[in-house]
Scaffold this active site. Structure first.
Site, PDB file in Angstrom:
ATOM      1  N   ARG A   1     -52.655 -36.041  75.310  1.00 10.72           N
ATOM      2  CA  ARG A   1     -52.111 -36.477  74.008  1.00 10.72           C
ATOM      3  C   ARG A   1     -53.167 -36.466  72.917  1.00 10.72           C
ATOM      4  O   ARG A   1     -52.933 -36.010  71.808  1.00 10.72           O
ATOM      5  CB  ARG A   1     -51.587 -37.918  74.148  1.00 10.72           C
TER       6      ARG A   1
ATOM      7  N   GLU B   1     -54.097 -43.878  78.135  1.00 16.39           N
ATOM      8  CA  GLU B   1     -54.300 -44.155  79.562  1.00 16.39           C
ATOM      9  C   GLU B   1     -55.364 -45.230  79.825  1.00 16.39           C
ATOM     10  O   GLU B   1     -55.239 -46.012  80.763  1.00 16.39           O
ATOM     11  CB  GLU B   1     -54.644 -42.865  80.312  1.00 16.39           C
TER      12      GLU B   1
ATOM     13  N   HIS C   1     -48.223 -26.756  80.414  1.00 19.35           N
ATOM     14  CA  HIS C   1     -47.505 -28.028  80.454  1.00 19.35           C
ATOM     15  C   HIS C   1     -46.207 -27.870  79.651  1.00 19.35           C
ATOM     16  O   HIS C   1     -46.149 -27.081  78.721  1.00 19.35           O
ATOM     17  CB  HIS C   1     -48.409 -29.090  79.819  1.00 19.35           C
TER      18      HIS C   1
ATOM     19  N   GLU D   1     -55.319 -45.892  92.891  1.00 16.74           N
ATOM     20  CA  GLU D   1     -56.266 -45.271  91.931  1.00 16.74           C
ATOM     21  C   GLU D   1     -56.674 -46.290  90.860  1.00 16.74           C
ATOM     22  O   GLU D   1     -56.550 -46.051  89.650  1.00 16.74           O
ATOM     23  CB  GLU D   1     -55.692 -44.013  91.281  1.00 16.74           C
TER      24      GLU D   1
ATOM     25  N   ASP E   1     -52.593 -44.434  85.566  1.00 19.23           N
ATOM     26  CA  ASP E   1     -52.707 -44.899  84.181  1.00 19.23           C
ATOM     27  C   ASP E   1     -51.614 -44.392  83.253  1.00 19.23           C
ATOM     28  O   ASP E   1     -51.784 -44.365  82.039  1.00 19.23           O
ATOM     29  CB  ASP E   1     -54.070 -44.463  83.632  1.00 19.23           C
TER      30      ASP E   1
ATOM     31  N   HIS F   1     -53.354 -30.561  78.260  1.00 10.70           N
ATOM     32  CA  HIS F   1     -52.148 -31.313  77.914  1.00 10.70           C
ATOM     33  C   HIS F   1     -52.384 -32.668  77.264  1.00 10.70           C
ATOM     34  O   HIS F   1     -51.445 -33.305  76.817  1.00 10.70           O
ATOM     35  CB  HIS F   1     -51.296 -31.542  79.170  1.00 10.70           C
TER      36      HIS F   1
HETATM   37  C1  UD1 Z   1     -48.171 -37.944  80.816  1.00 13.84           C
HETATM   38  C2  UD1 Z   1     -49.137 -39.123  80.962  1.00 13.84           C
HETATM   39  C3  UD1 Z   1     -50.552 -38.606  81.160  1.00 13.84           C
HETATM   40  C4  UD1 Z   1     -50.629 -37.591  82.283  1.00 13.84           C
HETATM   41  C5  UD1 Z   1     -49.594 -36.499  82.069  1.00 13.84           C
HETATM   42  C6  UD1 Z   1     -49.584 -35.586  83.275  1.00 13.84           C
HETATM   43  C7  UD1 Z   1     -48.570 -41.115  79.645  1.00 13.84           C
HETATM   44  C8  UD1 Z   1     -48.705 -41.821  78.372  1.00 13.84           C
HETATM   45  N1  UD1 Z   1     -49.136 -39.925  79.745  1.00 13.84           N
HETATM   46  O1  UD1 Z   1     -48.512 -37.281  79.616  1.00 13.84           O
HETATM   47  O2  UD1 Z   1     -51.389 -39.698  81.480  1.00 13.84           O
HETATM   48  O3  UD1 Z   1     -51.911 -37.017  82.274  1.00 13.84           O
HETATM   49  O4  UD1 Z   1     -48.297 -37.091  81.954  1.00 13.84           O
HETATM   50  O5  UD1 Z   1     -49.007 -34.363  83.010  1.00 13.84           O
HETATM   51  O6  UD1 Z   1     -47.972 -41.629  80.551  1.00 13.84           O
HETATM   52  N2  UD1 Z   1     -41.878 -32.471  79.309  1.00 13.84           N
HETATM   53  C9  UD1 Z   1     -40.788 -31.749  79.740  1.00 13.84           C
HETATM   54  N3  UD1 Z   1     -40.574 -31.639  81.087  1.00 13.84           N
HETATM   55  C10 UD1 Z   1     -41.370 -32.214  81.998  1.00 13.84           C
HETATM   56  C11 UD1 Z   1     -42.489 -32.961  81.562  1.00 13.84           C
HETATM   57  C12 UD1 Z   1     -42.718 -33.084  80.212  1.00 13.84           C
HETATM   58  O7  UD1 Z   1     -40.036 -31.209  78.945  1.00 13.84           O
HETATM   59  O8  UD1 Z   1     -41.129 -32.065  83.196  1.00 13.84           O
HETATM   60  C13 UD1 Z   1     -42.155 -32.558  77.863  1.00 13.84           C
HETATM   61  C14 UD1 Z   1     -41.249 -33.520  77.114  1.00 13.84           C
HETATM   62  O9  UD1 Z   1     -40.933 -32.901  75.919  1.00 13.84           O
HETATM   63  C15 UD1 Z   1     -42.139 -34.682  76.793  1.00 13.84           C
HETATM   64  C16 UD1 Z   1     -43.520 -34.048  76.724  1.00 13.84           C
HETATM   65  O10 UD1 Z   1     -43.490 -32.997  77.668  1.00 13.84           O
HETATM   66  O11 UD1 Z   1     -41.767 -35.249  75.572  1.00 13.84           O
HETATM   67  C17 UD1 Z   1     -44.682 -34.969  77.021  1.00 13.84           C
HETATM   68  O12 UD1 Z   1     -44.480 -35.708  78.218  1.00 13.84           O
HETATM   69  P1  UD1 Z   1     -45.057 -37.214  78.336  1.00 13.84           P
HETATM   70  O13 UD1 Z   1     -44.760 -37.741  79.692  1.00 13.84           O
HETATM   71  O14 UD1 Z   1     -44.610 -38.029  77.175  1.00 13.84           O
HETATM   72  O15 UD1 Z   1     -46.607 -37.017  78.131  1.00 13.84           O
HETATM   73  P2  UD1 Z   1     -47.649 -36.165  78.955  1.00 13.84           P
HETATM   74  O16 UD1 Z   1     -48.535 -35.519  77.948  1.00 13.84           O
HETATM   75  O17 UD1 Z   1     -46.961 -35.334  79.951  1.00 13.84           O
HETATM   76  N1  UDP Z   2     -50.922 -29.207  88.845  1.00 10.11           N
HETATM   77  C1  UDP Z   2     -49.822 -28.536  89.362  1.00 10.11           C
HETATM   78  N2  UDP Z   2     -49.285 -27.501  88.648  1.00 10.11           N
HETATM   79  C2  UDP Z   2     -49.786 -27.103  87.451  1.00 10.11           C
HETATM   80  C3  UDP Z   2     -50.907 -27.800  86.923  1.00 10.11           C
HETATM   81  C4  UDP Z   2     -51.433 -28.864  87.646  1.00 10.11           C
HETATM   82  O1  UDP Z   2     -49.325 -28.859  90.434  1.00 10.11           O
HETATM   83  O2  UDP Z   2     -49.251 -26.151  86.878  1.00 10.11           O
HETATM   84  C5  UDP Z   2     -51.472 -30.360  89.605  1.00 10.11           C
HETATM   85  C6  UDP Z   2     -52.953 -30.411  89.859  1.00 10.11           C
HETATM   86  O3  UDP Z   2     -53.299 -29.790  91.088  1.00 10.11           O
HETATM   87  C7  UDP Z   2     -53.208 -31.912  89.899  1.00 10.11           C
HETATM   88  C8  UDP Z   2     -52.195 -32.484  88.951  1.00 10.11           C
HETATM   89  O4  UDP Z   2     -51.207 -31.480  88.788  1.00 10.11           O
HETATM   90  O5  UDP Z   2     -52.909 -32.438  91.177  1.00 10.11           O
HETATM   91  C9  UDP Z   2     -52.801 -32.832  87.618  1.00 10.11           C
HETATM   92  O6  UDP Z   2     -51.786 -33.147  86.729  1.00 10.11           O
HETATM   93  P1  UDP Z   2     -51.996 -33.180  85.168  1.00 10.11           P
HETATM   94  O7  UDP Z   2     -53.150 -32.341  84.794  1.00 10.11           O
HETATM   95  O8  UDP Z   2     -50.662 -32.878  84.565  1.00 10.11           O
HETATM   96  O9  UDP Z   2     -52.254 -34.734  84.879  1.00 10.11           O
HETATM   97  P2  UDP Z   2     -53.575 -35.648  84.935  1.00 10.11           P
HETATM   98  O10 UDP Z   2     -54.201 -35.503  86.270  1.00 10.11           O
HETATM   99  O11 UDP Z   2     -54.431 -35.225  83.800  1.00 10.11           O
HETATM  100  O12 UDP Z   2     -53.038 -37.013  84.693  1.00 10.11           O
END
Ligand code: UD1
Ligand code: UDP
Length: 369
Positions: free
Chosen positions: A207, A132, A238, A118, A96, A205
């Site tokens: 949003r 999502e 995160h 999924e 999602d 984490h």
């Molecule tokens: C995204 C997904 C969410 C998922 C989450 C998993 C969308 C809308 N959301 O949300 O469904 O649960 O990933 O973690 O697709 N950033 C870094 N380095 C990284 C990753 C993120 O710097 O490796 C920072 C960036 O500043 C970025 C912010 O994190 O702007 C948020 O990342 P983003 O992918 O926009 O949203 P998530 O909250 O991670």
């Molecule tokens: N996870 C990881 N390292 C971390 C935190 C989570 O590898 O520091 C793994 C966790 O085991 C799971 C996945 O990340 O498989 C979940 O990701 P996240 O919570 O970022 O996203 P969501 O599942 O909510 O979309």
């Protein structure tokens, strides 16, 4: 030869797609290409490195403080030439995320088949999780192959009018990753640090939890540490600065709380297996923890992981400080209640979902070619 293109961009998609990539690579008659959007960077690369997957394409879309508009625009623009060049028989997306939604939309515009891994998770509340719930419902309008993890997710899709022939109940590939990662003789400095205490694993984490909800969550955790001298908390934060700033502001002054960098899935899942209690707003962790027999308080107002609630390993704790605190206190003080929640059950699969999905894809694509 049937050509499959797998597209993903974030940590959880990578964790759940890598076992499938590994499986499809063993199948004859499949030409497999992998494209990452790079919606995540460090958190994505950690997973790719752990599974030793080198993508064929990286769209490198991530930018600091990216908005949904940034992700959407950049993915749509950059995925188009790849889809046109590769012209695959099917594109597989996961779950999602905005990466998954935008890729499915691009495929729809180009008349390319989409398979959704999924599929069928629902809260039916477009604001939770945001965005999502919209993303996954929209992908379901487009996808011709729906790999639902459970019967419940299949029923959601059928109720929405999807043809039964397009749905396959396969379990969740996240449990394949867990099966590959969990190790009996695991050790880590965090476990050494926590020795003699009950370890609480925290992640947050989402949003929609930005701002006040995060403050409530972190304050509840701080109160727990102040009132229970035998607990320690580890929070692999995160990378999103919006979460980290608040976590550091509220949680950084205790020697029984460790704020650390995100862990790769091998280390994270093994630390999860050695923890006492999990506090999280994550989706994937709700699926993994039940098979490890770890109680989870879900710090959200809704969950699409109803199976875990019904099995009794998950409880919805909401995002108010008092309620999170009270529910955690109950689990830390009441052994019976704790044991009721720590049953090791597995409503999300048996750890072999990738094989099932690969079989289905091979059968259907061979038939066509
Ligand atoms: C995204 C997904 C969410 C998922 C989450 C998993 C969308 C809308 N959301 O949300 O469904 O649960 O990933 O973690 O697709 N950033 C870094 N380095 C990284 C990753 C993120 O710097 O490796 C920072 C960036 O500043 C970025 C912010 O994190 O702007 C948020 O990342 P983003 O992918 O926009 O949203 P998530 O909250 O991670
Ligand atoms: N996870 C990881 N390292 C971390 C935190 C989570 O590898 O520091 C793994 C966790 O085991 C799971 C996945 O990340 O498989 C979940 O990701 P996240 O919570 O970022 O996203 P969501 O599942 O909510 O979309």
């Amino acid at each position: 030869m049937a050509k499959i293109l797998i597209v993903f961009g974030t940590r959880p998609e990578a964790i759940k797609m890598c076992p499938l990539i590994k499986e499809l690579k063993t199948r004859k008659g499949i030409e497999l290409k992998v494209c990452v959007t790079g919606q995540h960077k460090e958190m994505l690369y950690e997973v790719l490195d752990r599974f030793k997957i080198v993508p064929d394409y990286n769209l490198e879309i991530m930018m600091p403080n990216q908005t949904l508009f940034d992700i959407t625009n950049r993915t749509l623009e950059r995925i188009k030439p790849i889809l046109e060049k590769e012209n695959p028989d099917i594109v597989l997306v996961h779950g999602d995320t905005s990466t998954a939604f935008c890729t499915a939309l691009a495929c729809f515009y180009l008349n390319i088949k989409v398979g959704h891994i999924e599929a069928g998770l629902r809260t039916y509340n477009l604001n939770s999780p945001f965005p999502e719930e919209f993303n996954r419902q929209a992908i379901s309008l487009i996808a011709e192959f729906n790999f639902a993890p459970t019967n419940l997710s299949m029923q959601n899709l059928i109720r929405e009018g999807k043809s039964q022939n397009s749905i396959y109940v396969t379990g969740n590939t996240g449990l394949d990753a867990l099966r590959l990662n969990i190790s009996n003789d695991y050790n880590h400095p965090i476990l050494k640090w926590a020795q003699g205490s009950r370890l609480i694993l925290l992640t947050a984490h989402r949003r929609e939890n930005s701002g006040e909800p995060f403050k409530h969550i972190f304050k509840a955790v701080k109160r727990l540490v102040e009132n229970f001298s035998d607990i320690k908390v580890v929070y692999p934060m995160h990378k999103n600065p919006a979460v980290r700033i608040l976590a550091e502001e509220i949680l950084s002054n205790s020697d029984r709380i460790k704020l650390i960098e995100p862990l790769d899935p091998y280390n994270f899942q093994n630390i999860m297996a050695n923890s006492y209690l999990i506090l999280t707003d994550s989706g994937g962790i709700q699926e993994e923890a039940p098979s490890l027999g770890k109680p989870v308080l879900v710090m959200r107002d809704t969950t699409e992981r109803i199976e875990g609630l019904e099995a009794g390993t998950l409880k919805l704790a909401g995002t108010e400080e008092v309620q999170i605190y009270n529910m955690a206190v109950e689990l830390l003080s009441n052994k019976k209640e704790y044991e009721k929640m720590s049953k090791s059950i597995n409503p999300y699969g048996d750890g072999y979902s990738s094989e099932k999905i690969a079989d289905i894809l091979c059968n259907s694509l061979y038939k066509k070619n």
